[in-house]
Design a protein around this motif. Structure first.
Motif, PDB file in Angstrom:
ATOM      1  N   GLU A 102      -0.686  -3.911   9.506  1.00 50.99           N
ATOM      2  CA  GLU A 102       0.246  -2.973   8.864  1.00 50.99           C
ATOM      3  C   GLU A 102      -0.555  -1.933   8.080  1.00 50.99           C
ATOM      4  O   GLU A 102      -1.383  -2.298   7.239  1.00 50.99           O
ATOM      5  N   ASP A 103      -0.314  -0.647   8.358  1.00 50.78           N
ATOM      6  CA  ASP A 103      -1.064   0.383   7.645  1.00 50.78           C
ATOM      7  C   ASP A 103      -0.357   0.851   6.377  1.00 50.78           C
ATOM      8  O   ASP A 103      -0.970   1.495   5.522  1.00 50.78           O
ATOM      9  N   ASP A 135       2.870  -4.179  13.186  1.00 46.49           N
ATOM     10  CA  ASP A 135       3.488  -2.865  13.045  1.00 46.49           C
ATOM     11  C   ASP A 135       3.106  -2.071  14.292  1.00 46.49           C
ATOM     12  O   ASP A 135       2.049  -2.306  14.877  1.00 46.49           O
ATOM     13  N   GLY A 168       3.357   1.653  14.698  1.00 44.51           N
ATOM     14  CA  GLY A 168       2.700   2.919  14.369  1.00 44.51           C
ATOM     15  C   GLY A 168       1.462   2.653  13.528  1.00 44.51           C
ATOM     16  O   GLY A 168       1.553   2.395  12.342  1.00 44.51           O
ATOM     17  N   LYS A 185      12.411  -2.386  10.043  1.00 46.98           N
ATOM     18  CA  LYS A 185      12.178  -2.038   8.634  1.00 46.98           C
ATOM     19  C   LYS A 185      13.362  -1.239   8.100  1.00 46.98           C
ATOM     20  O   LYS A 185      13.899  -0.407   8.835  1.00 46.98           O
TER      21      LYS A 185
HETATM   22 CA    CA Z   1       2.851   2.143  10.412  1.00 44.16          CA
END
Ligand code: CA
Length: 231
Positions: A7-8, A52, A54, A102
């Protein structure tokens, strides 16, 4: 149990990691797809990947595709944005086990993780039952010979790892991989200490030592039994 969180978004990642730790999971967190791939190439102990889509450097769908192409069967739970229906469909078709949109509630995430792990272990029922053991993963409770036994978080994880595949012997190194994450201090005898404490609580025969191989619950499968005696 040890999870890989990919997850970024720092806020989401920190919240998820804190919540899962509270549930007794060990969480390694990486912030991009390349780091995730490196972690999955070097670590064997992950029970599940929270992915995640993206992501910087390599997006989640590409990561998932290459993971499955290399026959890596680790369960993957995809985390996506609300409007990304096509990504969710593509993720499932590429081999994801489930997805979550989300923003989500941590208790829903925890329940979905349990459901995915259950299916992965080939169970439909919520309790893990084998021999005289009964484990309740949602309440993190252990029952042995009909009585509730109080165990620590790591002790629970150790039992869960051994009961996931009864009869399969796990080495000390394999258990360490499942019980400890990056940056955690592990005493060289940590697994032995956990086993010792569990035997004290459950009785000597609850966990068997397969000499030269590791530990097992139930009858060790033939491959590990030849030439080895148990105690
Ligand atoms: Ca992301």
């Amino acid at each position: 149990m040890r999870l890989l969180l990919v997850e970024d978004d720092v806020m989401i990642g920190a919240g998820v990691r804190a919540g899962l730790r509270q549930d007794g999971y060990v969480v390694d967190w990486v912030h991009d797809g390349v780091a995730a791939e490196a972690a999955l190439d070097t670590e064997q102990g992950y029970a599940l990947v929270l992915l995640d889509l993206g992501l910087p450097r390599k997006d989640g769908l590409a990561l998932l595709e290459s993971l499955r192409r290399r026959r890596n069967r680790v369960p993957v739970l995809v985390i996506t944005a609300r409007d990304a229906v096509n990504d969710r469909v593509r993720g499932l078709d590429l081999g994801a086990d489930d997805y979550l949109v989300k923003p989500f509630e941590l208790h829903e995430l925890a329940a979905r993780i349990r459901a995915v792990l259950r299916r992965h272990a080939g169970r439909a029922e919520p309790l893990v039952e084998f021999g005289e053991f009964r484990l309740d993963p949602s309440a993190r409770k252990v029952f042995y010979q009909g009585r509730a036994v109080s165990v620590s978080g790591r002790e629970f994880s150790l039992l869960q790892a051994l009961l996931d595949r009864p009869g399969q012997t796990l080495s000390r190194a394999q258990l360490e991989e499942r019980l400890y994450g990056w940056g955690e201090e592990i005493a060289s005898n940590a697994v032995e200490v956990h086993v010792h404490n569990l035997r004290r609580k459950l009785g000597e025969r609850a966990i068997r030592t397969v000499r030269g191989f590791g530990y097992v619950i139930g009858e060790a499968e033939a491959a590990c039994r030849s030439g080895a005696s148990s105690s």
